[in-house]
Design a protein around this motif. Structure first.
Motif, PDB file in Angstrom:
ATOM      1  N   ASP A 243       0.733  -1.112   0.067  1.00 14.76           N
ATOM      2  CA  ASP A 243       0.045  -0.002   0.047  1.00 14.76           C
ATOM      3  C   ASP A 243       0.903   1.402   0.129  1.00 14.76           C
ATOM      4  O   ASP A 243       2.112   1.075   0.142  1.00 14.76           O
ATOM      5  CB  ASP A 243      -1.009   0.107   0.970  1.00 14.76           C
ATOM      6  CG  ASP A 243      -0.360  -0.180   2.587  1.00 14.76           C
ATOM      7  OD1 ASP A 243       0.822   0.451   2.738  1.00 14.76           O
ATOM      8  OD2 ASP A 243      -1.015  -0.532   3.664  1.00 14.76           O
ATOM      9  N   ALA A 244       0.351   2.397   0.037  1.00 13.49           N
ATOM     10  CA  ALA A 244       0.983   3.613  -0.429  1.00 13.49           C
ATOM     11  C   ALA A 244       1.839   4.016   0.990  1.00 13.49           C
ATOM     12  O   ALA A 244       2.922   4.417   0.767  1.00 13.49           O
ATOM     13  CB  ALA A 244       0.093   4.846  -0.413  1.00 13.49           C
ATOM     14  N   ALA A 245       1.563   3.508   2.131  1.00 12.71           N
ATOM     15  CA  ALA A 245       2.296   3.670   3.534  1.00 12.71           C
ATOM     16  C   ALA A 245       3.640   2.997   3.284  1.00 12.71           C
ATOM     17  O   ALA A 245       4.595   3.242   3.559  1.00 12.71           O
ATOM     18  CB  ALA A 245       1.594   3.520   4.536  1.00 12.71           C
ATOM     19  N   GLU A 246       3.403   1.645   2.844  1.00 16.11           N
ATOM     20  CA  GLU A 246       4.745   0.966   2.891  1.00 16.11           C
ATOM     21  C   GLU A 246       5.426   1.136   1.621  1.00 16.11           C
ATOM     22  O   GLU A 246       6.724   1.271   2.120  1.00 16.11           O
ATOM     23  CB  GLU A 246       4.289  -0.737   2.576  1.00 16.11           C
ATOM     24  CG  GLU A 246       5.434  -1.778   2.711  1.00 16.11           C
ATOM     25  CD  GLU A 246       4.774  -3.086   2.426  1.00 16.11           C
ATOM     26  OE1 GLU A 246       5.494  -4.063   3.196  1.00 16.11           O
ATOM     27  OE2 GLU A 246       3.814  -3.326   1.787  1.00 16.11           O
ATOM     28  N   ILE A 247       5.141   1.672   0.642  1.00 15.22           N
ATOM     29  CA  ILE A 247       6.058   2.187  -0.291  1.00 15.22           C
ATOM     30  C   ILE A 247       6.577   3.386   0.131  1.00 15.22           C
ATOM     31  O   ILE A 247       7.880   3.611  -0.152  1.00 15.22           O
ATOM     32  CB  ILE A 247       5.054   2.475  -1.628  1.00 15.22           C
ATOM     33  CG1 ILE A 247       4.767   1.192  -2.305  1.00 15.22           C
ATOM     34  CG2 ILE A 247       6.110   3.206  -2.641  1.00 15.22           C
ATOM     35  CD1 ILE A 247       5.654   0.268  -2.794  1.00 15.22           C
ATOM     36  N   ALA A 248       5.904   4.316   0.772  1.00 11.48           N
ATOM     37  CA  ALA A 248       7.073   5.465   1.416  1.00 11.48           C
ATOM     38  C   ALA A 248       7.629   4.969   2.518  1.00 11.48           C
ATOM     39  O   ALA A 248       9.041   5.724   2.277  1.00 11.48           O
ATOM     40  CB  ALA A 248       5.496   6.330   1.985  1.00 11.48           C
ATOM     41  N   HIS A 249       7.511   4.112   3.125  1.00 11.47           N
ATOM     42  CA  HIS A 249       8.447   3.755   4.022  1.00 11.47           C
ATOM     43  C   HIS A 249       9.829   3.183   3.209  1.00 11.47           C
ATOM     44  O   HIS A 249      10.881   3.655   3.405  1.00 11.47           O
ATOM     45  CB  HIS A 249       7.993   2.476   4.961  1.00 11.47           C
ATOM     46  CG  HIS A 249       9.156   1.845   5.992  1.00 11.47           C
ATOM     47  ND1 HIS A 249       9.707   2.325   6.905  1.00 11.47           N
ATOM     48  CD2 HIS A 249       9.641   0.630   5.602  1.00 11.47           C
ATOM     49  CE1 HIS A 249      10.529   1.512   7.359  1.00 11.47           C
ATOM     50  NE2 HIS A 249      10.430   0.611   6.853  1.00 11.47           N
TER      51      HIS A 249
ATOM     52  N   TYR B 264      13.575  -3.412  -5.188  1.00  9.86           N
ATOM     53  CA  TYR B 264      13.714  -2.711  -4.130  1.00  9.86           C
ATOM     54  C   TYR B 264      14.861  -3.215  -3.611  1.00  9.86           C
ATOM     55  O   TYR B 264      14.744  -4.719  -3.085  1.00  9.86           O
ATOM     56  CB  TYR B 264      12.391  -2.749  -3.067  1.00  9.86           C
ATOM     57  CG  TYR B 264      12.588  -2.113  -1.847  1.00  9.86           C
ATOM     58  CD1 TYR B 264      12.889  -0.578  -1.755  1.00  9.86           C
ATOM     59  CD2 TYR B 264      12.510  -2.915  -0.651  1.00  9.86           C
ATOM     60  CE1 TYR B 264      13.193  -0.093  -0.328  1.00  9.86           C
ATOM     61  CE2 TYR B 264      12.869  -2.505   0.333  1.00  9.86           C
ATOM     62  CZ  TYR B 264      13.246  -0.999   0.890  1.00  9.86           C
ATOM     63  OH  TYR B 264      13.537  -0.617   2.153  1.00  9.86           O
ATOM     64  N   LEU B 265      15.737  -2.646  -2.963  1.00 13.05           N
ATOM     65  CA  LEU B 265      16.912  -3.080  -2.202  1.00 13.05           C
ATOM     66  C   LEU B 265      16.760  -2.397  -0.906  1.00 13.05           C
ATOM     67  O   LEU B 265      16.654  -1.097  -0.565  1.00 13.05           O
ATOM     68  CB  LEU B 265      18.074  -2.670  -3.032  1.00 13.05           C
ATOM     69  CG  LEU B 265      18.616  -3.676  -4.259  1.00 13.05           C
ATOM     70  CD1 LEU B 265      19.775  -3.145  -4.859  1.00 13.05           C
ATOM     71  CD2 LEU B 265      18.396  -5.027  -3.985  1.00 13.05           C
ATOM     72  N   GLU B 266      17.019  -3.330   0.224  1.00 11.57           N
ATOM     73  CA  GLU B 266      17.124  -2.490   1.669  1.00 11.57           C
ATOM     74  C   GLU B 266      18.298  -2.667   2.017  1.00 11.57           C
ATOM     75  O   GLU B 266      19.151  -3.921   2.072  1.00 11.57           O
ATOM     76  CB  GLU B 266      16.003  -3.351   2.500  1.00 11.57           C
ATOM     77  CG  GLU B 266      15.884  -3.070   3.852  1.00 11.57           C
ATOM     78  CD  GLU B 266      14.860  -3.646   4.493  1.00 11.57           C
ATOM     79  OE1 GLU B 266      13.686  -3.242   4.412  1.00 11.57           O
ATOM     80  OE2 GLU B 266      15.024  -4.604   5.012  1.00 11.57           O
ATOM     81  N   PRO B 267      18.727  -1.884   2.796  1.00  9.87           N
ATOM     82  CA  PRO B 267      20.378  -1.893   3.362  1.00  9.87           C
ATOM     83  C   PRO B 267      20.202  -2.848   4.402  1.00  9.87           C
ATOM     84  O   PRO B 267      19.289  -2.928   5.440  1.00  9.87           O
ATOM     85  CB  PRO B 267      20.545  -0.578   3.943  1.00  9.87           C
ATOM     86  CG  PRO B 267      19.517   0.578   3.560  1.00  9.87           C
ATOM     87  CD  PRO B 267      18.412  -0.349   3.124  1.00  9.87           C
ATOM     88  N   ARG B 268      21.443  -3.708   4.641  1.00 11.41           N
ATOM     89  CA  ARG B 268      21.582  -4.608   5.748  1.00 11.41           C
ATOM     90  C   ARG B 268      22.999  -4.748   5.820  1.00 11.41           C
ATOM     91  O   ARG B 268      23.895  -5.258   5.541  1.00 11.41           O
ATOM     92  CB  ARG B 268      21.192  -6.239   5.260  1.00 11.41           C
ATOM     93  CG  ARG B 268      19.710  -6.359   4.994  1.00 11.41           C
ATOM     94  CD  ARG B 268      18.916  -6.492   5.947  1.00 11.41           C
ATOM     95  NE  ARG B 268      17.444  -6.340   6.069  1.00 11.41           N
ATOM     96  CZ  ARG B 268      16.662  -7.360   6.201  1.00 11.41           C
ATOM     97  NH1 ARG B 268      17.215  -8.546   6.605  1.00 11.41           N
ATOM     98  NH2 ARG B 268      15.492  -7.270   6.066  1.00 11.41           N
ATOM     99  N   GLY B 269      23.385  -3.592   6.809  1.00  9.62           N
ATOM    100  CA  GLY B 269      25.090  -3.741   7.253  1.00  9.62           C
ATOM    101  C   GLY B 269      25.438  -2.950   5.997  1.00  9.62           C
ATOM    102  O   GLY B 269      25.246  -2.133   5.514  1.00  9.62           O
ATOM    103  N   ASP B 270      26.586  -3.701   5.644  1.00  6.34           N
ATOM    104  CA  ASP B 270      27.389  -3.343   4.437  1.00  6.34           C
ATOM    105  C   ASP B 270      26.965  -3.904   3.194  1.00  6.34           C
ATOM    106  O   ASP B 270      27.425  -3.954   2.174  1.00  6.34           O
ATOM    107  CB  ASP B 270      28.951  -3.448   4.674  1.00  6.34           C
ATOM    108  CG  ASP B 270      29.185  -4.972   4.733  1.00  6.34           C
ATOM    109  OD1 ASP B 270      28.198  -5.720   4.973  1.00  6.34           O
ATOM    110  OD2 ASP B 270      30.399  -5.362   4.676  1.00  6.34           O
ATOM    111  N   ARG B 271      25.534  -4.740   2.918  1.00  6.64           N
ATOM    112  CA  ARG B 271      25.200  -5.267   1.934  1.00  6.64           C
ATOM    113  C   ARG B 271      23.861  -4.778   1.792  1.00  6.64           C
ATOM    114  O   ARG B 271      23.234  -4.001   2.497  1.00  6.64           O
ATOM    115  CB  ARG B 271      25.143  -6.655   2.095  1.00  6.64           C
ATOM    116  CG  ARG B 271      26.410  -7.176   2.155  1.00  6.64           C
ATOM    117  CD  ARG B 271      26.390  -8.899   2.775  1.00  6.64           C
ATOM    118  NE  ARG B 271      27.804  -9.171   2.731  1.00  6.64           N
ATOM    119  CZ  ARG B 271      28.168 -10.495   2.508  1.00  6.64           C
ATOM    120  NH1 ARG B 271      27.275 -11.214   1.973  1.00  6.64           N
ATOM    121  NH2 ARG B 271      29.396 -10.685   2.891  1.00  6.64           N
TER     122      ARG B 271
END
Length: 75
Positions: free
Chosen positions: A21-27, A49-56
């Motif tokens: 939903d829009a809230a999740e995409i905004a996050h 969509y890529l999410e940071p996980r430490g240095d990866r």
């Protein structure tokens, strides 16, 4: 948001709701990085969509528009 929901529409059979939903995409826009591929008539063809996980980075979402499946944008 509509691209991700269309790409995962087959999930309606077992989760009975949109994938996002829009809230999740905004996050996601605040916490990670989206990469997009142009589609037809100004629409999105695919997104990742890529999410940071430490240095990866963790691949969290890869969505391809149903009209673009089998044509290469998810490669």
């Amino acid at each position: 948001m509509s691209l991700v929901n269309a790409a995962f529409a087959m999930e309606w059979d077992f989760i009975s709701r949109d994938r996002t939903d829009a809230a999740e995409i905004a996050h996601y826009l605040e916490t990670g990085t989206f990469f997009v591929v142009d589609g037809e008539a100004g629409a999105l063809g695919a997104c990742m969509y890529l999410e940071p996980r430490g240095d990866r980075r963790s691949l969290r979402t890869l969505a391809v528009a149903p009209s673009r499946r089998g044509r290469g944008p998810g490669r």
